[in-house]
Write a protein that holds these residues in place. Structure first.
Motif, PDB file in Angstrom:
ATOM      1  N   GLY A  49       0.775  -1.230  -0.114  1.00 31.60           N
ATOM      2  CA  GLY A  49      -0.304   0.363   0.135  1.00 31.60           C
ATOM      3  C   GLY A  49       1.234   1.173   0.091  1.00 31.60           C
ATOM      4  O   GLY A  49       2.169   1.345   0.310  1.00 31.60           O
ATOM      5  N   CYS A  50       0.111   2.399   0.189  1.00 32.43           N
ATOM      6  CA  CYS A  50       0.891   3.473   0.186  1.00 32.43           C
ATOM      7  C   CYS A  50       0.987   4.116   2.020  1.00 32.43           C
ATOM      8  O   CYS A  50       0.666   4.165   2.516  1.00 32.43           O
ATOM      9  N   THR A  51       2.810   4.297   1.740  1.00 33.61           N
ATOM     10  CA  THR A  51       3.344   4.691   3.236  1.00 33.61           C
ATOM     11  C   THR A  51       3.705   5.740   3.768  1.00 33.61           C
ATOM     12  O   THR A  51       4.325   6.484   4.339  1.00 33.61           O
ATOM     13  N   ASN A  52       2.663   5.936   2.355  1.00 33.41           N
ATOM     14  CA  ASN A  52       3.550   7.797   2.518  1.00 33.41           C
ATOM     15  C   ASN A  52       2.494   9.092   3.495  1.00 33.41           C
ATOM     16  O   ASN A  52       1.229   9.244   2.793  1.00 33.41           O
ATOM     17  N   SER A  53       1.878   9.287   4.568  1.00 30.15           N
ATOM     18  CA  SER A  53       1.602  10.026   5.144  1.00 30.15           C
ATOM     19  C   SER A  53       1.058  11.045   4.474  1.00 30.15           C
ATOM     20  O   SER A  53      -0.438  11.635   5.154  1.00 30.15           O
ATOM     21  N   ARG A  54       1.414  11.494   3.583  1.00 29.07           N
ATOM     22  CA  ARG A  54       0.386  13.354   2.894  1.00 29.07           C
ATOM     23  C   ARG A  54      -0.523  13.122   1.829  1.00 29.07           C
ATOM     24  O   ARG A  54      -1.049  13.435   1.756  1.00 29.07           O
ATOM     25  N   ALA A  55       0.008  11.506   1.614  1.00 27.36           N
ATOM     26  CA  ALA A  55      -1.432  10.784   0.437  1.00 27.36           C
ATOM     27  C   ALA A  55      -2.856  10.695   0.687  1.00 27.36           C
ATOM     28  O   ALA A  55      -2.450  10.629   1.830  1.00 27.36           O
ATOM     29  N   ALA A  56      -3.639  10.560  -0.568  1.00 27.07           N
ATOM     30  CA  ALA A  56      -4.204  10.527  -0.726  1.00 27.07           C
ATOM     31  C   ALA A  56      -5.284   8.901  -0.112  1.00 27.07           C
ATOM     32  O   ALA A  56      -5.569   8.859   0.061  1.00 27.07           O
ATOM     33  N   ASN A  57      -4.275   8.536  -0.112  1.00 26.16           N
ATOM     34  CA  ASN A  57      -4.409   6.915  -0.274  1.00 26.16           C
ATOM     35  C   ASN A  57      -3.597   6.708   0.463  1.00 26.16           C
ATOM     36  O   ASN A  57      -3.767   5.245   0.476  1.00 26.16           O
ATOM     37  N   TYR A  58      -3.402   7.137   1.889  1.00 24.55           N
ATOM     38  CA  TYR A  58      -2.187   6.322   2.608  1.00 24.55           C
ATOM     39  C   TYR A  58      -2.940   5.209   3.358  1.00 24.55           C
ATOM     40  O   TYR A  58      -4.184   5.782   3.694  1.00 24.55           O
ATOM     41  N   ARG A  59      -2.183   4.555   3.630  1.00 21.97           N
ATOM     42  CA  ARG A  59      -2.513   3.311   4.174  1.00 21.97           C
ATOM     43  C   ARG A  59      -1.758   2.978   5.529  1.00 21.97           C
ATOM     44  O   ARG A  59      -0.497   2.256   5.462  1.00 21.97           O
ATOM     45  N   PRO A  60      -1.698   3.298   6.530  1.00 19.97           N
ATOM     46  CA  PRO A  60      -1.271   3.150   7.851  1.00 19.97           C
ATOM     47  C   PRO A  60      -0.606   1.477   8.209  1.00 19.97           C
ATOM     48  O   PRO A  60       0.004   1.689   9.011  1.00 19.97           O
ATOM     49  N   ASP A  61      -1.626   0.787   7.786  1.00 19.94           N
ATOM     50  CA  ASP A  61      -0.883  -0.745   8.425  1.00 19.94           C
ATOM     51  C   ASP A  61      -0.036  -1.704   7.177  1.00 19.94           C
ATOM     52  O   ASP A  61       0.557  -2.273   7.293  1.00 19.94           O
ATOM     53  N   ALA A  62       0.242  -0.483   5.669  1.00 18.38           N
ATOM     54  CA  ALA A  62       1.327  -0.718   5.257  1.00 18.38           C
ATOM     55  C   ALA A  62       2.794  -1.462   5.010  1.00 18.38           C
ATOM     56  O   ALA A  62       2.767  -0.150   6.357  1.00 18.38           O
ATOM     57  N   ASN A  63       3.470  -1.872   4.965  1.00 18.98           N
ATOM     58  CA  ASN A  63       4.470  -1.588   5.411  1.00 18.98           C
ATOM     59  C   ASN A  63       5.606  -2.009   3.934  1.00 18.98           C
ATOM     60  O   ASN A  63       6.446  -1.954   4.147  1.00 18.98           O
ATOM     61  N   VAL A  64       5.060  -2.112   2.505  1.00 16.93           N
ATOM     62  CA  VAL A  64       6.064  -2.251   2.060  1.00 16.93           C
ATOM     63  C   VAL A  64       4.953  -1.270   0.919  1.00 16.93           C
ATOM     64  O   VAL A  64       3.987  -1.585   0.621  1.00 16.93           O
ATOM     65  N   ASP A  65       5.844  -0.369   0.551  1.00 17.69           N
ATOM     66  CA  ASP A  65       5.673   0.827  -0.617  1.00 17.69           C
ATOM     67  C   ASP A  65       4.916  -0.128  -1.748  1.00 17.69           C
ATOM     68  O   ASP A  65       5.767  -0.728  -2.435  1.00 17.69           O
ATOM     69  N   ASP A  66       3.828   0.551  -2.656  1.00 19.48           N
ATOM     70  CA  ASP A  66       3.397   0.002  -3.410  1.00 19.48           C
ATOM     71  C   ASP A  66       3.805   0.792  -4.387  1.00 19.48           C
ATOM     72  O   ASP A  66       3.680   0.469  -6.065  1.00 19.48           O
ATOM     73  N   GLY A  67       4.028   2.123  -4.544  1.00 18.10           N
ATOM     74  CA  GLY A  67       4.273   2.988  -5.232  1.00 18.10           C
ATOM     75  C   GLY A  67       3.227   3.903  -6.347  1.00 18.10           C
ATOM     76  O   GLY A  67       3.716   4.383  -7.152  1.00 18.10           O
ATOM     77  N   ALA A  68       2.558   3.872  -5.932  1.00 19.69           N
ATOM     78  CA  ALA A  68       0.860   4.061  -5.891  1.00 19.69           C
ATOM     79  C   ALA A  68       0.106   5.260  -5.622  1.00 19.69           C
ATOM     80  O   ALA A  68      -0.766   5.256  -5.241  1.00 19.69           O
ATOM     81  N   CYS A  69       1.316   5.810  -4.519  1.00 15.27           N
ATOM     82  CA  CYS A  69       0.405   6.643  -3.646  1.00 15.27           C
ATOM     83  C   CYS A  69      -0.247   8.055  -3.958  1.00 15.27           C
ATOM     84  O   CYS A  69       0.464   8.156  -5.859  1.00 15.27           O
ATOM     85  N   GLU A  70      -1.304   8.838  -4.033  1.00 15.02           N
ATOM     86  CA  GLU A  70      -1.654   9.706  -4.857  1.00 15.02           C
ATOM     87  C   GLU A  70      -1.568  11.044  -4.085  1.00 15.02           C
ATOM     88  O   GLU A  70      -2.677  11.235  -2.236  1.00 15.02           O
TER      89      GLU A  70
END
Length: 159
Positions: A49-70
């Protein structure tokens, strides 16, 4: 004979191969332990999931960034609030433009970007002693002319 083993026996003098090591035995886990001989329940499996907390699609439980942060932000590099990490456009704040040179006659204190409109008053009369080639408009009152003539008060032709 290995003190890290769960079955370590300090009095043993010979390793009989019975040492057991707890850890994550699943190779797909993020914390896989190749030395572990039994599964101790400590495995952490990847959550994409998206691990960037600034992103609209941030996923707090993600531990591997999928490169799809918006990330919404201004994508115009000339804007004051330009955001190089933005992936989709949001509001931009363009700088107010005007003359930013404080020595110009049309200086605009609120201008954030110079637009090349600065004007400088000066003497543009080439015969004047203080001719200013950088002046952008003529100020006749600024011109000074040399008085040519005799400067001796004792002379008959004193000017």
């Amino acid at each position: 004979t290995d003190s890290r083993s769960a079955s370590y026996l300090s009095s043993a003098t010979f390793d009989d191969g019975s040492c057991s090591f707890g850890g994550c035995t699943f190779s797909s886990a993020l914390n896989y332990d190749s030395v572990a001989t039994y599964h101790d329940g400590s495995c952490v499996f990847p959550v994409l999931g998206c691990t960037n907390s600034r992103a609209a699609n941030y996923r707090p439980d993600a531990n591997v960034d999928d490169g799809a942060c918006e990330i919404g932000g201004c994508m115009l590099s000339l804007a004051i609030n330009y955001d190089s990490s933005a992936t989709f456009p949001d509001r931009c704040r363009m700088p107010s433009r005007g003359c930013t040179r404080s020595d110009a006659s049309n200086f605009l204190s609120r201008a954030e970007a110079d637009d090349g409109s600065c004007r400088f008053a000066g003497c543009q009369a080439t015969a004047a002693s203080n001719y200013d080639s950088r002046a952008s408009f003529h100020n006749p009152a600024a011109c000074q002319y040399l008085a040519v003539g005799c400067t001796s008060t004792f002379a008959d032709n004193f000017d």
